[in-house]
Design an enzyme around this catalytic site. Structure first.
Site, short mmCIF file in Angstrom:
data_model
loop_
_atom_site.label_atom_id
_atom_site.label_comp_id
_atom_site.label_asym_id
_atom_site.label_seq_id
_atom_site.Cartn_x
_atom_site.Cartn_y
_atom_site.Cartn_z
N GLU A 79 0.85 -1.19 0.00
CA GLU A 79 0.00 0.00 0.00
C GLU A 79 0.88 1.24 0.00
O GLU A 79 0.42 2.34 0.33
CB GLU A 79 -0.96 -0.01 1.18
CG GLU A 79 -0.34 -0.21 2.54
CD GLU A 79 -1.39 -0.29 3.64
OE1 GLU A 79 -1.88 0.78 4.04
OE2 GLU A 79 -1.68 -1.40 4.10
N CYS A 111 -3.26 -4.12 4.31
CA CYS A 111 -2.24 -5.05 4.80
C CYS A 111 -2.48 -6.48 4.34
O CYS A 111 -1.69 -7.38 4.67
CB CYS A 111 -2.18 -5.01 6.31
SG CYS A 111 -1.81 -3.36 6.96
N HIS A 233 -1.27 -10.80 11.77
CA HIS A 233 -0.87 -9.49 11.26
C HIS A 233 -0.71 -8.59 12.48
O HIS A 233 -1.60 -8.51 13.33
CB HIS A 233 -1.94 -8.94 10.32
CG HIS A 233 -1.82 -7.46 10.10
ND1 HIS A 233 -0.70 -6.88 9.57
CD2 HIS A 233 -2.68 -6.43 10.39
CE1 HIS A 233 -0.87 -5.57 9.51
NE2 HIS A 233 -2.05 -5.28 10.01
#
Length: 390
Positions: A79, A111, A233
């Protein structure tokens, strides 16, 4: 056919700021950063590093001549893209000298991008078993100086070589996905800094985890007892722990102790790098594999991917026999040991250095950057990348 992770490596810039010192400079109790969100050091990208160079350096460290010949697909999850048209994957392809008969694309979903890339890679290899796919997750997390998100910034990249008969981990076919159109984190096209509704994003991260976990259990019949570890994550390392704690009552005390202990191994790299967006989950996995030396072959590792906006996925992998022989533990240890701490004042200067946006040419000083691959400047609206060994 067994498809999965054949190689995995990462790269982070050579500069970092200590979170205790940043807290003091921001008139914040240091424990809010080191305990409250679980971060100790934050990697800082100099102007000579961007998403392209970070990814290229990560891949450079793990690929050999045979890999470069067999890679016919490069998928770059980010990103922090540098061009609205040309994919970051094409730049990396050229910098590494990969097989020209290859497909190169960039994918985006906050993400989650690298996870999408891995699933795309699995499909490609199922149709082309002799192929190898280079998956890259590379980002620079920027919220701005003196902002609420400043302490969750970071920079780095993870490179994964996906293949048939992988040496490290076989990725299982079962997975669970969930998507909802929400505004918890975003970065408009005109902004080089992200916007985030922090409380809402934390709530959605956990909500999505519970939804995909419950769906995964229903599909597979697996439970906590079937997992040696679950990797998350990690926008900051306390976030994954919050999610894990919501399901620990579904297992035994032994399950709880094992998963919490292995979570500590999985967060170590992240707490010393910071948030790297698309690469964050895989940095967590790498930290577990590198540092938990007695993980047995055959262990099942759970993987929770979350990309704001939002897409969540839970999937899993099985460790292969002798997987530790194919890790780059010493290389990663050297990377951490060679980093240089900068003061908060130096960090602020580095953070504020940006490339011109009006088409002005600029030449950057790359001699102070120890990375093999650097951004050397901009000429004629074109970024000038350098591989010092070519």
């Amino acid at each position: 056919m067994k498809i999965g992770i054949d190689k995995i490596g990462f790269y982070a810039p050579h500069l970092y700021v200590d979170m205790n010192k940043l807290a003091v400079a921001r008139d914040v109790e240091p424990a809010k950063f080191t305990i409250g969100i679980g971060q100790e050091k934050m990697a800082i990208a100099p102007i000579t590093q961007d998403a392209v160079t970070l990814a290229a350096n990560a891949a450079f460290g793990i690929l050999d001549a045979s890999d470069k010949e067999k890679i016919d697909y490069v998928i770059f999850g980010t990103e922090s893209g540098v061009d609205n048209s040309k994919s970051a994957a094409v730049y990396v392809h050229g910098l590494l000298g990969l097989n020209p008969h290859a497909r190169c694309v960039e994918v985006k979903q906050a993400c989650y991008g690298a996870t999408a890339a891995i699933q795309m890679a699995k499909g490609h290899i199922a149709l082309n078993p002799e192929s190898k796919v280079l998956v890259l997750g590379s980002d620079i997390a920027r919220y701005g100086l003196h902002t609420g998100g400043e302490s969750t910034q970071g920079a780095g990249a993870v490179a994964l070589l996906i293949s048939a008969d992988p040496k490290i981990m076989v990725l299982e076919d079962q997975n669970s996905l969930y998507t909802d159109d929400i505004m918890d984190f975003w970065r408009p096209i005109y902004s080089d800094k992200a916007y985030v509704d922090g409380k809402f994003s934390n709530e959605q991260y956990i909500l999505f985890f519970n939804k995909v976990w419950e769906d995964y259990k229903e599909k597979t019949g697996f439970g906590l007892k079937d997992f040696e570890a679950i990797c998350y994550h990690l926008p900051y390392t306390k976030m994954g722990l919050k999610a894990l704690r919501t399901v620990l009552d579904q297992g035994t005390e032994e399950d709880k102790d094992r998963l919490l202990a292995n979570y500590e191994f999985s967060k170590t790299y992240n707490k010393n790098i910071g948030n790297i967006y698309t690469g964050s989950l895989y940095l967590s996995l790498l930290s577990l594999l590198d540092l938990k030396e007695d993980l047995e072959a055959g262990s099942r590792i759970g993987l929770y991917s979350y990309g704001s906006g939002a897409v969540g996925e839970f999937f899993s992998g099985i460790l292969e026999a002798n997987y530790r022989e194919h890790l780059y533990v010493n290389q990663h240890t050297e990377l951490f040991e060679s980093r240089r701490e900068v003061s908060v004042e130096e960090y602020e200067v580095i953070f504020s250095e940006t490339l011109p946006t009006d088409g002005t040419n600029v030449e950057l000083e790359i001699d102070h950057d120890p990375a093999v691959i650097c951004l050397a400047g901009v000429n004629g609206h074109s970024r000038q990348y350098i591989n010092k060994l070519r």
